[in-house]
Design a protein around this motif. Structure first.
Motif, short mmCIF file in Angstrom:
data_model
loop_
_atom_site.label_atom_id
_atom_site.label_comp_id
_atom_site.label_asym_id
_atom_site.label_seq_id
_atom_site.Cartn_x
_atom_site.Cartn_y
_atom_site.Cartn_z
N LEU A 9 42.56 43.69 46.53
CA LEU A 9 43.33 42.46 46.74
C LEU A 9 42.48 41.23 46.43
O LEU A 9 42.98 40.24 45.87
CB LEU A 9 43.85 42.40 48.17
CG LEU A 9 44.79 43.54 48.58
CD1 LEU A 9 45.24 43.38 50.03
CD2 LEU A 9 45.99 43.62 47.65
N ARG A 10 41.20 41.31 46.76
CA ARG A 10 40.29 40.21 46.43
C ARG A 10 40.15 40.07 44.92
O ARG A 10 40.14 38.95 44.40
CB ARG A 10 38.93 40.47 47.08
CG ARG A 10 37.87 39.46 46.71
CD ARG A 10 36.56 39.71 47.45
NE ARG A 10 35.53 38.81 46.98
CZ ARG A 10 34.70 39.08 45.98
NH1 ARG A 10 34.80 40.23 45.34
NH2 ARG A 10 33.78 38.20 45.60
N ALA A 13 43.11 38.29 43.57
CA ALA A 13 43.06 36.87 43.90
C ALA A 13 42.08 36.13 42.98
O ALA A 13 42.38 35.04 42.48
CB ALA A 13 42.67 36.68 45.36
N TRP A 16 43.62 35.88 39.51
CA TRP A 16 44.62 34.82 39.46
C TRP A 16 43.95 33.45 39.38
O TRP A 16 44.41 32.57 38.64
CB TRP A 16 45.53 34.91 40.67
CG TRP A 16 46.57 33.84 40.75
CD1 TRP A 16 46.65 32.86 41.68
CD2 TRP A 16 47.66 33.64 39.85
NE1 TRP A 16 47.74 32.05 41.43
CE2 TRP A 16 48.38 32.50 40.31
CE3 TRP A 16 48.10 34.30 38.71
CZ2 TRP A 16 49.51 32.02 39.65
CZ3 TRP A 16 49.23 33.82 38.05
CH2 TRP A 16 49.92 32.70 38.52
N ALA A 17 42.85 33.28 40.12
CA ALA A 17 42.13 32.00 40.07
C ALA A 17 41.58 31.76 38.67
O ALA A 17 41.64 30.63 38.16
CB ALA A 17 41.02 32.01 41.11
N ALA A 229 41.01 40.31 36.80
CA ALA A 229 40.69 41.03 38.03
C ALA A 229 39.75 42.20 37.76
O ALA A 229 38.86 42.49 38.57
CB ALA A 229 41.98 41.53 38.69
#
Length: 255
Positions: A9-10, A13, A16-17, A229
């Motif tokens: 999940l990190r 994230a 996405w950043a 990711a």
């Protein structure tokens, strides 16, 4: 950072950043790959097994085609914005390792389609000639067995491909190690973190599935998201420190 069950999940994230901070290279990659996938579906819709083979190969080789986005994430890790021209330069540097690895992945996809076609042709009571035939007589079949066996076999064949490539592909972009060493490191990372890597494989499958359910349109964003990711997954799994330069190679370049 230590790899835990929450790491996938990190990674999403962080991916996405990266996509938000430098969207153009990612969206160009996503649009081109999605358009190619759409052309395959449109042109081969009445030849199911040809479509299955072409599309499976496309999905397996797609991480190779998105390698330029690892360069984008590598630059962002040190605060540098990588433009599309630098990404294109990565594709023209003559690195045959990525080509060879891509061919190996393509062969793996071909093997899966041949195996899949053999099982369904022998087991299915009707001829499967179109995607609707597959949906009606395999996926939605009242009899339990064929679809479940097909899914299980697909998972068993996909597992070694995932284990061989999850770290290897970004490592081939980031370093000059030979393919064999990158694949060995990829398997080592999976063996050391089995729980997070199983979850990461499931996350990738779910994200790609969501993209399929949007008539491929969602892949324009989801492909670059997964590519960025995957870079962060590689960094955590190999304890790579942020730097805009290749890490020291374990052997000569392009060995």
């Amino acid at each position: 950072m230590p790899v835990t069950l929450l790491s996938p999940l990190r990674w999403l994230a962080l991916g996405w950043a990266d996509l938000r901070r430098n969207p153009l290279p990612g969206l160009i990659h996503g649009f081109m790959l999605t358009a190619f996938g759409g052309i395959l579906v449109w042109s081969l819709q009445n030849w199911f097994w040809v479509l299955a083979g072409a599309f499976s190969g496309f999905l397996i080789v797609a991480p190779i085609l998105a390698t330029g986005l690892y360069q984008v994430s590598r630059g962002l890790s040190v605060g540098r914005r990588v433009d599309i021209f630098e990404v294109m330069e990565l594709w023209t540097n003559g690195d045959g390792r990525l080509v060879r690895f891509g061919l190996l992945l393509g062969l793996a996809g071909t093997g899966w389609v041949l195996t899949s076609a053999s099982i369904i042709t022998l087991w299915s009571p009707v001829r499967i000639g179109t995607p609707m035939d597959f949906l009606q007589h395999v996926v939605l079949a009242r009899e339990i067995g064929l679809f479940e066996v097909w899914l299980l076999l697909g998972a068993l064949l996909a597992a070694p491909v995932f284990a061989s490539s999850v770290v290897a592909i970004p490592m081939l972009v980031d370093t000059s190690v030979p393919v064999s060493m990158a694949v060995a490191q990829s398997w080592r990372s999976v063996a050391e973190h089995p729980g997070p890597m199983v979850l990461w494989a499931v996350v990738i499958a779910l994200v790609m599935g969501i993209g399929m359910l949007t008539a491929l349109a969602g892949l324009v964003v989801l492909i670059p998201l997964l590519a960025h990711a995957s870079w962060h997954a590689y960094c955590d799994l190999t304890s790579r420190q942020p730097t805009d330069h290749p890490t020291p190679a374990a052997s000569s370049a392009h060995a």
